[in-house]
Design a protein around this motif. Structure first.
Motif, PDB file in Angstrom:
ATOM      1  N   GLU A  19       0.871  -1.184   0.000  1.00  0.00           N
ATOM      2  CA  GLU A  19       0.000   0.000   0.000  1.00  0.00           C
ATOM      3  C   GLU A  19       0.907   1.232   0.000  1.00  0.00           C
ATOM      4  OE1 GLU A  19      -3.282  -0.013   0.136  1.00  0.00           O
ATOM      5  OE2 GLU A  19      -3.572  -2.183   0.470  1.00  0.00           O
ATOM      6  N   PRO A  20       0.373   2.375  -0.473  1.00  0.00           N
ATOM      7  CA  PRO A  20       1.179   3.602  -0.422  1.00  0.00           C
ATOM      8  C   PRO A  20       1.636   3.908   1.005  1.00  0.00           C
ATOM      9  CG  PRO A  20      -0.747   3.941  -1.812  1.00  0.00           C
ATOM     10  CD  PRO A  20      -0.921   2.594  -1.162  1.00  0.00           C
ATOM     11  N   GLY A  21       2.855   4.367   1.131  1.00  0.00           N
ATOM     12  CA  GLY A  21       3.400   4.694   2.446  1.00  0.00           C
ATOM     13  C   GLY A  21       4.785   5.307   2.286  1.00  0.00           C
ATOM     14  N   VAL A  22       5.407   5.632   3.416  1.00  0.00           N
ATOM     15  CA  VAL A  22       6.726   6.263   3.399  1.00  0.00           C
ATOM     16  C   VAL A  22       7.736   5.312   4.017  1.00  0.00           C
ATOM     17  CG1 VAL A  22       8.120   8.156   4.338  1.00  0.00           C
ATOM     18  CG2 VAL A  22       5.824   8.621   3.441  1.00  0.00           C
ATOM     19  N   LEU A  23       8.832   5.073   3.305  1.00  0.00           N
ATOM     20  CA  LEU A  23       9.923   4.267   3.860  1.00  0.00           C
ATOM     21  C   LEU A  23      11.250   4.829   3.355  1.00  0.00           C
ATOM     22  CD1 LEU A  23      10.789   1.675   5.452  1.00  0.00           C
ATOM     23  CD2 LEU A  23      10.729   0.449   3.276  1.00  0.00           C
ATOM     24  N   HIS A  24      12.206   4.971   4.267  1.00  0.00           N
ATOM     25  CA  HIS A  24      13.558   5.413   3.923  1.00  0.00           C
ATOM     26  C   HIS A  24      13.566   6.662   3.029  1.00  0.00           C
ATOM     27  CE1 HIS A  24      14.741   1.059   4.999  1.00  0.00           C
ATOM     28  NE2 HIS A  24      14.868   1.856   6.032  1.00  0.00           N
ATOM     29  N   GLY A  25      12.746   7.613   3.394  1.00  0.00           N
ATOM     30  CA  GLY A  25      12.881   8.953   2.813  1.00  0.00           C
ATOM     31  C   GLY A  25      12.046   9.263   1.592  1.00  0.00           C
ATOM     32  N   SER A  26      11.244   8.309   1.106  1.00  0.00           N
ATOM     33  CA  SER A  26      10.356   8.678  -0.002  1.00  0.00           C
ATOM     34  C   SER A  26       9.006   7.987   0.127  1.00  0.00           C
ATOM     35  CB  SER A  26      10.995   8.370  -1.363  1.00  0.00           C
ATOM     36  OG  SER A  26      11.299   7.013  -1.464  1.00  0.00           O
ATOM     37  N   ARG A  27       8.025   8.570  -0.574  1.00  0.00           N
ATOM     38  CA  ARG A  27       6.699   7.987  -0.597  1.00  0.00           C
ATOM     39  C   ARG A  27       6.641   7.008  -1.765  1.00  0.00           C
ATOM     40  NH1 ARG A  27       1.124   8.555   0.350  1.00  0.00           N
ATOM     41  NH2 ARG A  27      -0.022   8.349  -1.614  1.00  0.00           N
ATOM     42  N   SER A  28       6.278   5.778  -1.461  1.00  0.00           N
ATOM     43  CA  SER A  28       6.218   4.759  -2.499  1.00  0.00           C
ATOM     44  C   SER A  28       5.131   3.768  -2.118  1.00  0.00           C
ATOM     45  CB  SER A  28       7.581   4.073  -2.632  1.00  0.00           C
ATOM     46  OG  SER A  28       7.574   3.124  -3.685  1.00  0.00           O
ATOM     47  N   ILE A  29       5.261   2.544  -2.611  1.00  0.00           N
ATOM     48  CA  ILE A  29       4.392   1.473  -2.129  1.00  0.00           C
ATOM     49  C   ILE A  29       5.238   0.620  -1.197  1.00  0.00           C
ATOM     50  CG2 ILE A  29       3.102  -0.586  -2.841  1.00  0.00           C
ATOM     51  CD1 ILE A  29       2.084   1.066  -5.219  1.00  0.00           C
ATOM     52  N   VAL A  30       4.644   0.253  -0.045  1.00  0.00           N
ATOM     53  CA  VAL A  30       5.399  -0.367   1.043  1.00  0.00           C
ATOM     54  C   VAL A  30       4.593  -1.550   1.586  1.00  0.00           C
ATOM     55  CG1 VAL A  30       6.436   0.061   3.323  1.00  0.00           C
ATOM     56  CG2 VAL A  30       6.334   1.918   1.656  1.00  0.00           C
ATOM     57  N   LEU A  31       5.286  -2.578   2.018  1.00  0.00           N
ATOM     58  CA  LEU A  31       4.617  -3.665   2.748  1.00  0.00           C
ATOM     59  C   LEU A  31       4.535  -3.260   4.208  1.00  0.00           C
ATOM     60  CD1 LEU A  31       6.362  -6.738   1.078  1.00  0.00           C
ATOM     61  CD2 LEU A  31       3.948  -6.085   0.856  1.00  0.00           C
ATOM     62  N   GLN A  32       3.308  -3.099   4.725  1.00  0.00           N
ATOM     63  CA  GLN A  32       3.141  -2.576   6.078  1.00  0.00           C
ATOM     64  C   GLN A  32       1.870  -3.147   6.707  1.00  0.00           C
ATOM     65  OE1 GLN A  32       2.755   1.669   5.353  1.00  0.00           O
ATOM     66  NE2 GLN A  32       1.603   1.261   3.499  1.00  0.00           N
ATOM     67  N   ASP A  33       1.800  -3.031   8.040  1.00  0.00           N
ATOM     68  CA  ASP A  33       0.591  -3.503   8.730  1.00  0.00           C
ATOM     69  C   ASP A  33      -0.412  -2.352   8.842  1.00  0.00           C
ATOM     70  OD1 ASP A  33       1.288  -1.862  10.831  1.00  0.00           O
ATOM     71  OD2 ASP A  33       2.025  -3.487  12.104  1.00  0.00           O
ATOM     72  N   HIS A  34      -1.532  -2.579   9.543  1.00  0.00           N
ATOM     73  CA  HIS A  34      -2.585  -1.571   9.609  1.00  0.00           C
ATOM     74  C   HIS A  34      -2.144  -0.289  10.297  1.00  0.00           C
ATOM     75  CE1 HIS A  34      -5.392  -4.181   7.740  1.00  0.00           C
ATOM     76  NE2 HIS A  34      -5.252  -5.121   8.661  1.00  0.00           N
ATOM     77  N   ASP A  35      -1.110  -0.386  11.168  1.00  0.00           N
ATOM     78  CA  ASP A  35      -0.622   0.809  11.854  1.00  0.00           C
ATOM     79  C   ASP A  35       0.473   1.517  11.068  1.00  0.00           C
ATOM     80  OD1 ASP A  35      -2.296   0.200  13.956  1.00  0.00           O
ATOM     81  OD2 ASP A  35      -0.774  -1.049  14.944  1.00  0.00           O
ATOM     82  N   GLY A  36       0.774   0.999   9.874  1.00  0.00           N
ATOM     83  CA  GLY A  36       1.842   1.615   9.089  1.00  0.00           C
ATOM     84  C   GLY A  36       3.229   1.131   9.470  1.00  0.00           C
ATOM     85  N   GLN A  37       3.318   0.102  10.330  1.00  0.00           N
ATOM     86  CA  GLN A  37       4.634  -0.462  10.657  1.00  0.00           C
ATOM     87  C   GLN A  37       5.090  -1.356   9.502  1.00  0.00           C
ATOM     88  OE1 GLN A  37       6.672   0.120  13.398  1.00  0.00           O
ATOM     89  NE2 GLN A  37       5.177   1.776  13.607  1.00  0.00           N
ATOM     90  N   THR A  38       6.352  -1.230   9.119  1.00  0.00           N
ATOM     91  CA  THR A  38       6.886  -2.012   8.015  1.00  0.00           C
ATOM     92  C   THR A  38       6.782  -3.507   8.319  1.00  0.00           C
ATOM     93  OG1 THR A  38       8.473  -0.232   7.819  1.00  0.00           O
ATOM     94  CG2 THR A  38       8.895  -2.178   6.512  1.00  0.00           C
ATOM     95  N   ALA A  39       6.303  -4.265   7.340  1.00  0.00           N
ATOM     96  CA  ALA A  39       6.114  -5.705   7.538  1.00  0.00           C
ATOM     97  C   ALA A  39       7.444  -6.451   7.442  1.00  0.00           C
ATOM     98  CB  ALA A  39       5.151  -6.235   6.485  1.00  0.00           C
ATOM     99  N   ASP A  40       7.485  -7.648   8.015  1.00  0.00           N
ATOM    100  CA  ASP A  40       8.624  -8.541   7.801  1.00  0.00           C
ATOM    101  C   ASP A  40       8.520  -9.072   6.377  1.00  0.00           C
ATOM    102  OD1 ASP A  40       9.590  -8.217  10.337  1.00  0.00           O
ATOM    103  OD2 ASP A  40       8.450  -9.911  11.151  1.00  0.00           O
ATOM    104  N   VAL A  41       9.660  -9.390   5.799  1.00  0.00           N
ATOM    105  CA  VAL A  41       9.660  -9.942   4.443  1.00  0.00           C
ATOM    106  C   VAL A  41      10.483 -11.217   4.401  1.00  0.00           C
ATOM    107  CG1 VAL A  41       9.178  -7.899   3.047  1.00  0.00           C
ATOM    108  CG2 VAL A  41      11.490  -8.268   3.899  1.00  0.00           C
TER     109      VAL A  41
END
Ligand SMILES: *Cc1c(COP(=O)(O)O)cnc(C)c1O
Length: 399
Positions: free
Chosen positions: A280-302
């Protein structure tokens, strides 16, 4: 000004990109963007970069016909763009040489980098050795354990390896640690990011250094086929090898572009790294992109069998190409990637990186649906010597 240049200037790819960084880094990112803009209009920089690509990296890399893989797939002719033959065995060196040149141009003497499996760390340490730059590489403790040979390589090349014990002790944590270092050292240190991720200008800068792959492929296709290929397939971790080959064809709608992500061992969160397929759209490592994350916006394990695809984010330009529909993105499972690893080794005498093996599996599926007079190019992003040990663990001794 063409579309590529416009995209590079503002740092946005549709709704993705930008700069989500602490204020202390904004000046450094501006300095980098300015240095790069200047370098690009300086014929000496361009000449110096091309010269190193040719005489140090060993470019141009060949475009190799794959007769037995073609026969196996039973459809389109398959061609391999041989980034495995670039110095250090993968495409990553194209970017680190370019950024090392920029580091010198900015008058900085120290370089930091993050690394997962160690490939970007080795490519950065190599470029720093060539230019006499001080190099420190951040690497998660878990990755240090899994990739101890690459740690030794970096040390041989004169780099210092900083072991990161935070979080899951993998790439994401190493990236956070490198960002923290940069906030305190930015006046004399350049951070060489390893893929088309991070805050502007990194995504467009890294893509630009990697676009040599696409330029060569285009020229080679015109020379050998007399026309453009029908389809190009590349694996996508952060997305630099894919962006490097796609970008030169993005304005040619007749060329289908396909990015293959790590499907891992299943569709549940934590079992894969198919960011564009499931994120889903989100922010990781300095840019807005699509990110694997949970409902709270915490980055998911991969999870992925290949360390280079094991990342919960993806470059913002890929998020844009996904959203606009210009590039198709799919996942390929660990199991099928390992099959394809064996397939290319047996049929063509090229042992691919496990990352690349994902693209091979996806390409064979696609070629089978195409006509014999069509042409498909696989970006063979790297060689698999680094993965031979892991493959032996997964496959047994093969006798
Ligand atoms: C690092 C790596 C990748 C993944 O990175 P991208 O930025 O997505 O290209 C793919 N293939 C190889 C061989 C790699 O070393």
């Amino acid at each position: 000004m063409n579309m590529n240049e416009q995209r590079q200037i503002d740092g946005w790819f549709g709704e993705f990109g930008g700069r989500y960084v602490p204020e202390t880094l904004v000046a450094a990112l501006d300095q980098l963007a300015d240095a790069w803009a200047e370098a690009r209009s300086d014929p000496d920089f361009e000449r110096g970069f091309r010269d190193l690509l040719r005489h140090y990296v060993g470019r141009a890399t060949p475009l190799t016909y794959a007769p037995r893989l073609t026969e196996h797939a039973g459809g389109a002719s398959i061609w391999l763009k041989r980034e495995d033959l670039a110095h250090t065995g993968a495409h990553k060196i194209n970017n680190t040489i370019g950024q090392a040149l920029l580091t010198r141009r900015m008058g900085k003497q120290r370089v930091i980098a993050e690394t997962g499996a160690g490939q970007h760390g080795v490519a950065t340490a190599t470029a720093c050795a060539r230019f006499g730059l001080d190099c420190e590489v951040y690497m998660g403790a878990e990755d240090v354990r899994r990739q101890s040979l690459n740690v030794f390589r970096m040390k041989l090349l004169g780099a210092k390896v900083n072991v990161v014990e935070d979080g899951s002790r993998t790439l994401k944590d190493a990236t956070n640690a490198a960002m923290r270092d940069w906030m305190e050292s930015v006046d004399h240190t350049h951070y060489i990011i390893g893929s088309v991720v991070g805050p502007h200008p990194f995504p467009s800068l890294v893509r630009s250094f990697q676009s040599v792959i696409g330029r060569e492929t285009r020229e080679q296709c015109m020379e050998v086929l007399g026309r453009l290929p029908d389809r190009i397939v590349a694996c996508v971790g952060g997305g630099s090898n894919a962006a490097g080959i796609f970008t030169e064809f993005i304005d040619d709608p007749e060329v289908a572009l396909v990015g293959i992500e790590a499907g891992g061992r299943g569709e549940s969160s934590g079992d894969h790294a198919s960011t564009l397929v499931h994120g889903e759209p989100g922010v990781l490592h300095g840019s807005r992109s699509i990110v694997l994350q949970d409902h709270d916006g915490q980055t998911a394990d991969v999870h992925s069998c290949s360390a280079g695809l094991d990342y919960p984010g993806v470059g913002p330009e890929h998020a844009h190409w996904h959203t606009s529909g210009r590039v198709e993105y799919r996942g390929v499972s660990d199991e099928r990637a390992i099959e394809a690893f064996c397939l290319l080794s047996e049929l063509e005498g090229c042992i691919p990186a496990l990352e690349t093996a994902h693209a091979i599996a996806g390409a064979v599926d696609d070629a089978a649906t195409m006509d014999p007079d069509q042409h498909l190019v696989i970006n063979l992003s790297g060689r698999g010597d680094k993965d031979a040990e892991e493959a032996r663990r997964l496959l047994g001794d093969l006798d």
